[in-house]
Scaffold this motif. Structure first.
Motif, mmCIF file in Angstrom:
data_model
loop_
_atom_site.group_PDB
_atom_site.id
_atom_site.type_symbol
_atom_site.label_atom_id
_atom_site.label_comp_id
_atom_site.label_asym_id
_atom_site.label_seq_id
_atom_site.Cartn_x
_atom_site.Cartn_y
_atom_site.Cartn_z
ATOM 1 N N MET A 16 0.813 -1.212 0.000
ATOM 2 C CA MET A 16 0.000 0.000 0.000
ATOM 3 C C MET A 16 0.849 1.265 0.000
ATOM 4 O O MET A 16 0.416 2.308 -0.458
ATOM 5 C CB MET A 16 -0.943 0.010 1.206
ATOM 6 N N LEU A 17 2.066 1.165 0.537
ATOM 7 C CA LEU A 17 2.927 2.338 0.626
ATOM 8 C C LEU A 17 3.968 2.386 -0.482
ATOM 9 O O LEU A 17 4.824 3.265 -0.488
ATOM 10 C CB LEU A 17 3.639 2.386 1.983
ATOM 11 N N SER A 18 3.890 1.445 -1.435
ATOM 12 C CA SER A 18 4.871 1.475 -2.511
ATOM 13 C C SER A 18 4.513 2.621 -3.454
ATOM 14 O O SER A 18 3.351 2.904 -3.702
ATOM 15 C CB SER A 18 4.903 0.146 -3.259
ATOM 16 N N GLY A 19 5.519 3.284 -3.922
ATOM 17 C CA GLY A 19 5.300 4.419 -4.807
ATOM 18 C C GLY A 19 5.903 5.674 -4.209
ATOM 19 O O GLY A 19 6.205 5.744 -3.022
ATOM 20 N N LYS A 20 6.070 6.633 -5.068
ATOM 21 C CA LYS A 20 6.736 7.876 -4.666
ATOM 22 C C LYS A 20 5.908 8.638 -3.639
ATOM 23 O O LYS A 20 4.708 8.794 -3.805
ATOM 24 C CB LYS A 20 6.961 8.744 -5.908
ATOM 25 N N TRP A 21 6.562 9.047 -2.583
ATOM 26 C CA TRP A 21 6.037 9.922 -1.528
ATOM 27 C C TRP A 21 5.085 9.262 -0.542
ATOM 28 O O TRP A 21 4.824 9.807 0.511
ATOM 29 C CB TRP A 21 5.372 11.192 -2.101
ATOM 30 N N LYS A 22 4.540 8.091 -0.846
ATOM 31 C CA LYS A 22 3.545 7.504 0.057
ATOM 32 C C LYS A 22 4.094 7.183 1.456
ATOM 33 O O LYS A 22 3.437 7.521 2.438
ATOM 34 C CB LYS A 22 2.871 6.286 -0.580
ATOM 35 N N PRO A 23 5.278 6.572 1.577
ATOM 36 C CA PRO A 23 5.777 6.314 2.935
ATOM 37 C C PRO A 23 5.978 7.609 3.727
ATOM 38 O O PRO A 23 5.640 7.686 4.901
ATOM 39 C CB PRO A 23 7.116 5.595 2.717
ATOM 40 N N GLN A 24 6.504 8.645 3.045
ATOM 41 C CA GLN A 24 6.734 9.921 3.726
ATOM 42 C C GLN A 24 5.407 10.555 4.157
ATOM 43 O O GLN A 24 5.293 11.088 5.257
ATOM 44 C CB GLN A 24 7.490 10.898 2.811
ATOM 45 N N VAL A 53 -1.484 12.442 -6.525
ATOM 46 C CA VAL A 53 -1.660 11.027 -6.873
ATOM 47 C C VAL A 53 -1.435 10.147 -5.643
ATOM 48 O O VAL A 53 -2.219 9.237 -5.359
ATOM 49 C CB VAL A 53 -0.704 10.617 -8.036
ATOM 50 N N ALA A 54 -0.377 10.440 -4.882
ATOM 51 C CA ALA A 54 -0.074 9.649 -3.681
ATOM 52 C C ALA A 54 -1.210 9.757 -2.667
ATOM 53 O O ALA A 54 -1.637 8.750 -2.090
ATOM 54 C CB ALA A 54 1.250 10.103 -3.067
ATOM 55 N N LEU A 55 -1.734 10.963 -2.447
ATOM 56 C CA LEU A 55 -2.848 11.151 -1.506
ATOM 57 C C LEU A 55 -4.067 10.360 -1.956
ATOM 58 O O LEU A 55 -4.719 9.692 -1.150
ATOM 59 C CB LEU A 55 -3.209 12.634 -1.378
ATOM 60 N N LYS A 56 -4.371 10.426 -3.256
ATOM 61 C CA LYS A 56 -5.541 9.717 -3.792
ATOM 62 C C LYS A 56 -5.390 8.209 -3.591
ATOM 63 O O LYS A 56 -6.327 7.534 -3.179
ATOM 64 C CB LYS A 56 -5.697 10.061 -5.278
ATOM 65 N N GLU A 57 -4.186 7.678 -3.849
ATOM 66 C CA GLU A 57 -3.962 6.238 -3.699
ATOM 67 C C GLU A 57 -4.022 5.820 -2.228
ATOM 68 O O GLU A 57 -4.559 4.760 -1.914
ATOM 69 C CB GLU A 57 -2.638 5.838 -4.342
ATOM 70 N N LEU A 58 -3.484 6.642 -1.338
ATOM 71 C CA LEU A 58 -3.556 6.325 0.096
ATOM 72 C C LEU A 58 -5.008 6.338 0.566
ATOM 73 O O LEU A 58 -5.411 5.523 1.398
ATOM 74 C CB LEU A 58 -2.720 7.322 0.912
ATOM 75 N N GLU A 59 -5.790 7.250 -0.002
ATOM 76 C CA GLU A 59 -7.220 7.314 0.329
ATOM 77 C C GLU A 59 -7.952 6.078 -0.230
ATOM 78 O O GLU A 59 -8.747 5.456 0.472
ATOM 79 C CB GLU A 59 -7.802 8.602 -0.268
ATOM 80 N N GLU A 60 -7.642 5.715 -1.463
ATOM 81 C CA GLU A 60 -8.268 4.533 -2.087
ATOM 82 C C GLU A 60 -7.905 3.254 -1.343
ATOM 83 O O GLU A 60 -8.708 2.331 -1.261
ATOM 84 C CB GLU A 60 -7.858 4.423 -3.563
ATOM 85 N N ASN A 61 -6.693 3.194 -0.790
ATOM 86 C CA ASN A 61 -6.268 2.018 -0.020
ATOM 87 C C ASN A 61 -6.843 2.011 1.390
ATOM 88 O O ASN A 61 -6.607 1.088 2.158
ATOM 89 C CB ASN A 61 -4.734 1.945 0.061
ATOM 90 N N GLY A 62 -7.560 3.087 1.736
ATOM 91 C CA GLY A 62 -8.207 3.136 3.041
ATOM 92 C C GLY A 62 -7.293 3.549 4.182
ATOM 93 O O GLY A 62 -7.636 3.365 5.345
ATOM 94 N N LEU A 63 -6.123 4.105 3.856
ATOM 95 C CA LEU A 63 -5.192 4.516 4.911
ATOM 96 C C LEU A 63 -5.448 5.949 5.373
ATOM 97 O O LEU A 63 -5.185 6.293 6.512
ATOM 98 C CB LEU A 63 -3.742 4.378 4.444
#
Length: 98
Positions: A16-24, A53-63
């Motif tokens: 879920m955290l793979s990708g640019k900026w998501k872990p940060q 994009v990172a925010l949207k993906e983190l939201e879609e993953n439910g985090l």
């Protein structure tokens, strides 16, 4: 529902955290609510699009949960969801491995 008995929470979190900026972004969100412009200031070298994009993906993953604050000026905050909060111990453990 066939979920493997040996599914590892760390593995799921890493996906879920793979990708640019998501872990940060996740790490910053652990400290409290985050805003888009605040993230842009904190993430050196990040573009508006990559953060969006990172925010949207983190939201879609439910985090993360998106919260519209209806004050003037209107703004949006992102908070860790219950699922995101439940993964903090796993995240901390992964951080301690470095």
């Amino acid at each position: 529902m066939m979920e493997s008995a040996n599914s590892c929470p760390a593995e799921g979190l890493l996906k879920m955290l793979s990708g640019k900026w998501k872990p940060q972004i996740f790490r910053i969100a652990v400290e409290g609510p985050v805003r888009f412009n605040g993230l842009l200031r904190q993430l050196e070298g990040a573009s508006k699009q990559s953060v969006a994009v990172a925010l949207k993906e983190l939201e879609e993953n439910g985090l993360l949960e998106k919260v519209v604050i209806k004050l003037k000026p209107l703004h949006i905050e992102y908070n860790l969801s219950q699922k995101g909060q439940s993964l903090i111990p796993v995240f901390r453990q992964l951080e301690s491995l470095q």
